[in-house]
Write a protein that holds these residues in place. Structure first.
Motif, PDB file in Angstrom:
ATOM      1  N   TYR A 111       8.296   2.289  41.067  1.00 38.70           N
ATOM      2  CA  TYR A 111       7.958   1.675  39.780  1.00 38.70           C
ATOM      3  C   TYR A 111       9.160   1.658  38.841  1.00 38.70           C
ATOM      4  O   TYR A 111       9.373   0.683  38.107  1.00 38.70           O
ATOM      5  N   THR A 112       9.946   2.711  38.848  1.00 40.87           N
ATOM      6  CA  THR A 112      11.152   2.758  38.014  1.00 40.87           C
ATOM      7  C   THR A 112      12.114   1.646  38.407  1.00 40.87           C
ATOM      8  O   THR A 112      12.644   0.941  37.545  1.00 40.87           O
ATOM      9  N   GLY A 113      12.333   1.472  39.707  1.00 42.35           N
ATOM     10  CA  GLY A 113      13.189   0.379  40.173  1.00 42.35           C
ATOM     11  C   GLY A 113      12.638  -0.983  39.810  1.00 42.35           C
ATOM     12  O   GLY A 113      13.380  -1.892  39.418  1.00 42.35           O
ATOM     13  N   LEU A 114      11.325  -1.142  39.913  1.00 39.79           N
ATOM     14  CA  LEU A 114      10.692  -2.411  39.543  1.00 39.79           C
ATOM     15  C   LEU A 114      10.908  -2.712  38.063  1.00 39.79           C
ATOM     16  O   LEU A 114      11.257  -3.832  37.690  1.00 39.79           O
ATOM     17  N   PHE A 115      10.743  -1.688  37.216  1.00 41.84           N
ATOM     18  CA  PHE A 115      10.950  -1.889  35.780  1.00 41.84           C
ATOM     19  C   PHE A 115      12.408  -2.137  35.444  1.00 41.84           C
ATOM     20  O   PHE A 115      12.711  -2.952  34.570  1.00 41.84           O
ATOM     21  N   VAL A 116      13.325  -1.438  36.090  1.00 38.20           N
ATOM     22  CA  VAL A 116      14.753  -1.598  35.802  1.00 38.20           C
ATOM     23  C   VAL A 116      15.207  -3.023  36.114  1.00 38.20           C
ATOM     24  O   VAL A 116      16.047  -3.590  35.410  1.00 38.20           O
ATOM     25  N   ILE A 117      14.634  -3.623  37.134  1.00 36.52           N
ATOM     26  CA  ILE A 117      14.991  -5.007  37.473  1.00 36.52           C
ATOM     27  C   ILE A 117      14.113  -6.006  36.733  1.00 36.52           C
ATOM     28  O   ILE A 117      14.593  -7.018  36.212  1.00 36.52           O
ATOM     29  N   GLY A 118      12.805  -5.729  36.671  1.00 33.97           N
ATOM     30  CA  GLY A 118      11.849  -6.703  36.154  1.00 33.97           C
ATOM     31  C   GLY A 118      11.868  -6.906  34.658  1.00 33.97           C
ATOM     32  O   GLY A 118      11.728  -8.036  34.188  1.00 33.97           O
ATOM     33  N   ILE A 119      12.036  -5.842  33.888  1.00 32.80           N
ATOM     34  CA  ILE A 119      11.996  -5.975  32.429  1.00 32.80           C
ATOM     35  C   ILE A 119      13.178  -6.789  31.896  1.00 32.80           C
ATOM     36  O   ILE A 119      12.975  -7.697  31.079  1.00 32.80           O
ATOM     37  N   PRO A 120      14.429  -6.541  32.320  1.00 35.47           N
ATOM     38  CA  PRO A 120      15.507  -7.428  31.858  1.00 35.47           C
ATOM     39  C   PRO A 120      15.326  -8.878  32.320  1.00 35.47           C
ATOM     40  O   PRO A 120      15.619  -9.810  31.573  1.00 35.47           O
ATOM     41  N   LEU A 121      14.822  -9.054  33.532  1.00 36.28           N
ATOM     42  CA  LEU A 121      14.556 -10.406  34.021  1.00 36.28           C
ATOM     43  C   LEU A 121      13.514 -11.082  33.143  1.00 36.28           C
ATOM     44  O   LEU A 121      13.673 -12.252  32.762  1.00 36.28           O
ATOM     45  N   LEU A 122      12.471 -10.354  32.781  1.00 32.94           N
ATOM     46  CA  LEU A 122      11.436 -10.897  31.902  1.00 32.94           C
ATOM     47  C   LEU A 122      11.993 -11.160  30.505  1.00 32.94           C
ATOM     48  O   LEU A 122      11.646 -12.165  29.876  1.00 32.94           O
ATOM     49  N   TRP A 123      12.879 -10.289  30.028  1.00 37.01           N
ATOM     50  CA  TRP A 123      13.481 -10.473  28.707  1.00 37.01           C
ATOM     51  C   TRP A 123      14.290 -11.769  28.642  1.00 37.01           C
ATOM     52  O   TRP A 123      14.204 -12.506  27.666  1.00 37.01           O
ATOM     53  N   PHE A 124      15.058 -12.066  29.693  1.00 35.74           N
ATOM     54  CA  PHE A 124      15.849 -13.299  29.716  1.00 35.74           C
ATOM     55  C   PHE A 124      14.975 -14.543  29.851  1.00 35.74           C
ATOM     56  O   PHE A 124      15.409 -15.641  29.499  1.00 35.74           O
ATOM     57  N   ALA A 125      13.760 -14.387  30.337  1.00 27.05           N
ATOM     58  CA  ALA A 125      12.857 -15.524  30.497  1.00 27.05           C
ATOM     59  C   ALA A 125      12.191 -15.916  29.177  1.00 27.05           C
ATOM     60  O   ALA A 125      11.518 -16.933  29.120  1.00 27.05           O
ATOM     61  N   SER A 126      12.374 -15.144  28.139  1.00 27.62           N
ATOM     62  CA  SER A 126      11.854 -15.375  26.780  1.00 27.62           C
ATOM     63  C   SER A 126      10.347 -15.635  26.742  1.00 27.62           C
ATOM     64  O   SER A 126       9.905 -16.713  26.340  1.00 27.62           O
ATOM     65  N   PRO A 127       9.545 -14.648  27.123  1.00 27.45           N
ATOM     66  CA  PRO A 127       8.094 -14.848  27.068  1.00 27.45           C
ATOM     67  C   PRO A 127       7.547 -14.925  25.645  1.00 27.45           C
ATOM     68  O   PRO A 127       6.537 -15.577  25.408  1.00 27.45           O
ATOM     69  N   VAL A 128       8.231 -14.293  24.693  1.00 26.51           N
ATOM     70  CA  VAL A 128       7.756 -14.338  23.305  1.00 26.51           C
ATOM     71  C   VAL A 128       7.885 -15.751  22.753  1.00 26.51           C
ATOM     72  O   VAL A 128       6.971 -16.268  22.104  1.00 26.51           O
ATOM     73  N   ALA A 129       9.014 -16.390  23.025  1.00 25.23           N
ATOM     74  CA  ALA A 129       9.193 -17.777  22.579  1.00 25.23           C
ATOM     75  C   ALA A 129       8.176 -18.698  23.244  1.00 25.23           C
ATOM     76  O   ALA A 129       7.619 -19.594  22.601  1.00 25.23           O
ATOM     77  N   THR A 130       7.915 -18.473  24.513  1.00 20.89           N
ATOM     78  CA  THR A 130       6.919 -19.277  25.221  1.00 20.89           C
ATOM     79  C   THR A 130       5.533 -19.056  24.629  1.00 20.89           C
ATOM     80  O   THR A 130       4.766 -20.011  24.449  1.00 20.89           O
ATOM     81  N   PHE A 131       5.204 -17.818  24.308  1.00 22.95           N
ATOM     82  CA  PHE A 131       3.912 -17.512  23.698  1.00 22.95           C
ATOM     83  C   PHE A 131       3.770 -18.216  22.350  1.00 22.95           C
ATOM     84  O   PHE A 131       2.729 -18.832  22.067  1.00 22.95           O
TER      85      PHE A 131
END
Length: 164
Positions: A111-131
């Motif tokens: 889970y730590t590895g998933l978060f270390v990779i997934g959260i920055p990837l999600l941050w660059f995808a700009s979900p807040v702007a999309t929302f």
């Protein structure tokens, strides 16, 4: 098998509750009922009535806009797929610690590895702007439609039923 039954029951209840509220397309796009509201009170009463009356149709509009937002933002789609797929894979294939060489790999480290990779990837995808785009586009379309559509004859009877 039980999960399939749950999904089937969820889809059935969604269809019964939300899709039963869908109004026909000819009624939703009835150009004879379109008019400019006389004042803000008229617009407010139209919005209040039409958002309840066309709630199923407006839900479909929000859903279509959400799918459009995901399709036009492939990085967001990839990052959500990575995170959801990672959670699913970790829960399904690694419930117990595994020995890999000299190291013990636990669910926590996965889970730590998933978060270390997934959260920055999600941050660059700009979900807040999309929302916020989804909220803004939905609001403009729904409030615009609801304010210019005159309520039908049935709205007069709806107020009579409330008074009795």
């Amino acid at each position: 098998m039980e999960a399939l039954m749950r999904v089937t029951d969820t889809v059935r209840s969604f269809r019964e509750s939300r899709l039963s509220a869908l109004r026909p397309v000819s009624e939703f796009f009835d150009h004879h009922r379109i008019s400019k509201p006389a004042d803000m009170n008229t617009a407010t009463s139209r919005i209040s009535y039409n958002t309840r009356y066309f709630s199923g149709n407006y839900g479909v509009i929000v859903g279509v806009l959400a799918v459009y937002a995901l399709i036009t933002n492939p990085l967001l789609l990839i990052s959500l797929g990575f995170l959801i797929g990672g959670f699913t894979a970790i829960n399904r294939f690694a419930p117990e610690p595994m020995q890999v060489g000299d190291h013990v790999v636990t669910q926590k480290s996965l889970y730590t590895g998933l978060f270390v990779i997934g959260i920055p990837l999600l941050w660059f995808a700009s979900p807040v702007a999309t929302f916020f785009w989804l909220v803004g586009a939905s609001s403009v379309l729904i409030l615009g439609h609801a304010s210019v559509m005159e309520p039908g004859i049935e709205s007069e009877y709806a107020t009579v039923g409330d008074a009795v």
